[in-house]
Design a protein around this motif. Structure first.
Motif, mmCIF file in Angstrom:
data_model
loop_
_atom_site.group_PDB
_atom_site.id
_atom_site.type_symbol
_atom_site.label_atom_id
_atom_site.label_comp_id
_atom_site.label_asym_id
_atom_site.label_seq_id
_atom_site.Cartn_x
_atom_site.Cartn_y
_atom_site.Cartn_z
ATOM 1 N N SER A 153 -1.025 26.232 88.820
ATOM 2 C CA SER A 153 -1.517 27.424 89.072
ATOM 3 C C SER A 153 -0.351 28.479 88.859
ATOM 4 O O SER A 153 0.864 28.412 88.778
ATOM 5 C CB SER A 153 -1.755 27.715 90.910
ATOM 6 N N ILE A 154 -0.894 29.652 88.826
ATOM 7 C CA ILE A 154 0.105 31.059 88.699
ATOM 8 C C ILE A 154 1.044 31.281 90.248
ATOM 9 O O ILE A 154 2.238 31.355 90.112
ATOM 10 C CB ILE A 154 -0.380 32.194 88.366
ATOM 11 N N ALA A 155 0.403 30.310 91.080
ATOM 12 C CA ALA A 155 1.154 30.177 92.253
ATOM 13 C C ALA A 155 2.557 29.540 92.116
ATOM 14 O O ALA A 155 3.369 29.537 93.062
ATOM 15 C CB ALA A 155 0.384 29.702 93.474
ATOM 16 N N TYR A 203 4.183 34.268 95.947
ATOM 17 C CA TYR A 203 3.610 35.528 96.733
ATOM 18 C C TYR A 203 3.554 35.370 98.113
ATOM 19 O O TYR A 203 3.696 34.484 98.551
ATOM 20 C CB TYR A 203 2.072 35.780 96.006
ATOM 21 N N TYR A 259 1.676 26.534 99.723
ATOM 22 C CA TYR A 259 0.751 26.360 98.572
ATOM 23 C C TYR A 259 1.670 26.580 97.148
ATOM 24 O O TYR A 259 1.585 25.730 96.332
ATOM 25 C CB TYR A 259 -0.310 27.328 98.560
ATOM 26 N N PRO A 266 -4.273 28.410 86.259
ATOM 27 C CA PRO A 266 -4.899 29.452 86.410
ATOM 28 C C PRO A 266 -4.548 30.501 87.431
ATOM 29 O O PRO A 266 -3.915 30.109 88.418
ATOM 30 C CB PRO A 266 -6.462 28.914 86.798
ATOM 31 N N GLY A 267 -5.059 31.649 87.271
ATOM 32 C CA GLY A 267 -5.058 32.784 88.254
ATOM 33 C C GLY A 267 -6.267 32.689 89.092
ATOM 34 O O GLY A 267 -6.907 31.342 89.186
ATOM 35 N N PHE A 319 -12.700 27.276 96.223
ATOM 36 C CA PHE A 319 -10.955 27.475 96.657
ATOM 37 C C PHE A 319 -10.926 28.338 98.033
ATOM 38 O O PHE A 319 -10.094 27.798 98.968
ATOM 39 C CB PHE A 319 -10.324 28.001 95.520
ATOM 40 N N ARG A 321 -9.625 27.649 101.516
ATOM 41 C CA ARG A 321 -8.480 28.069 102.189
ATOM 42 C C ARG A 321 -8.502 29.080 103.459
ATOM 43 O O ARG A 321 -7.600 28.938 104.512
ATOM 44 C CB ARG A 321 -7.692 29.148 101.137
HETATM 45 C C1 8X3 Z 1 -4.818 29.625 93.116
HETATM 46 C C2 8X3 Z 1 -4.628 30.926 92.549
HETATM 47 O O1 8X3 Z 1 -3.184 33.104 93.108
HETATM 48 O O2 8X3 Z 1 -4.560 32.350 94.972
HETATM 49 O O3 8X3 Z 1 -4.125 28.840 92.893
HETATM 50 O O4 8X3 Z 1 -2.973 31.147 94.308
HETATM 51 S S1 8X3 Z 1 -3.790 31.851 93.838
#
Ligand code: 8X3
Ligand code: NDP
Length: 251
Positions: A139-141, A146, A152, A182-183, A189, A193
């Protein structure tokens, strides 16, 4: 005919990947916890594309179940050409000092240890054959932490490190390793969450055009079908409206 093993195929990216590879006549091993969804998907893929499908319902966190399921694969399904380590989730969006232990456990156990559990059972068969491809969904995470993403983001940073480790350790064995990061993509998802809060999940995709699961499936297929000497190591993909986890241009 090639065989793909997809974890987390009951929804989102995994399900779209299953459709895409069925359309290209790959044999499919589909994993997820929700057996009813797996069976419905398998029936659809068999009816619509004549696909050869094996369902393998297990929780990737349950190491013994993973080991047993993969050890007991019928002989003709033992040789996996492509493993897509996709099963994963975010649970909660709180500051780290207010984090919920159960959220931390489910994310670390699924995204990191679950991925390792499946990898550890499949990779030796690839090494034995001297061929194979592993695609990890990062992930971009995992590239940039952030606000409130903390654990996560840490799990996806671990996927980033593990993808590098797999590529290095299996280099002599001709195994390709790709990480796709991915973003924002609209799947289940955010519903997961936010623990079923559909209104809050919808807000996560409001005001811009997010990626779709099919966008990611197309990238997986492209990565999987490069000539044998070519490896896409690391792919970062965002919607046009997203420059990083922090910069989202909403209309
Ligand atoms: C899921 C995308 O930016 O919500 O990995 O973490 S983000
Ligand atoms: P979805 O919630 O739509 O799908 C997640 C899939 O993972 C489901 O099929 C679910 O199946 C499966 N899964 C979850 N936990 C387990 C488990 N313990 N054992 C087996 N399967 C499990 O989300 P996405 O498709 O969006 O997510 C797929 C991957 O992509 C995840 O790793 C996620 O972190 C990552 N990602 C998602 C992004 C996004 O914005 N959507 C962006 C970047 C990365 P079941 O519940 O039936 O077990």
């Amino acid at each position: 005919m090639k065989t793909i093993f997809i974890t987390g195929a009951t929804a989102g990216f995994g399900k779209a990947i299953a459709y895409t590879f069925a359309q290209h006549a790959w044999r499919l091993i589909l994993n997820g916890r929700r057996q009813d969804r797996l069976e419905a998907l398998a029936t659809e893929l068999r009816n619509d594309y004549g696909a050869d499908v094996l369902t393998l319902p297990f929780d990737v966190r349950d190491r013994e179940a993973v080991v047993q399921a993969i050890r007991n694969l019928p002989h003709e399904w033992k040789w996996v050409d492509l493993l897509v380590n996709n099963a994963g989730l975010a649970s909660g969006l709180s500051t780290i000092q207010e984090g919920d232990f159960a959220d931390w456990d489910v994310m670390l156990d699924t995204n990191v240890k679950g991925l390792l559990n499946v990898f550890r059972c499949i990779a030796p068969t690839m090494v034995e054959r001297g061929q194979g491809h592993i695609i990890n969904i990062g992930s971009i995470a995992g590239k940039q932490t952030y606000l409130r993403g903390n654990v996560y983001c840490a799990t996806k940073a671990a996927v980033n490190a593990l993808s590098e480790a797999m590529r290095i350790d299996m280099l002599p064995h001709g195994i390709r390793v790709t990480q796709i990061c991915p973003g924002a993509a609209e799947t289940e998802f955010s519903l997961v969450r936010f623990k079923g809060d559909a209104e809050r999940a919808k807000q996560a995709y409001a005001g811009y055009k997010p990626l779709t699961a099919q966008d990611i499936a197309d990238i997986v297929y492209f990565a999987a079908t490069r000539p044998g000497h070519v490896v896409l190591n690391d792919i970062v993909v965002t919607p046009l409206a997203q420059a990083s986890p922090y910069y989202m241009h909403k209309g």
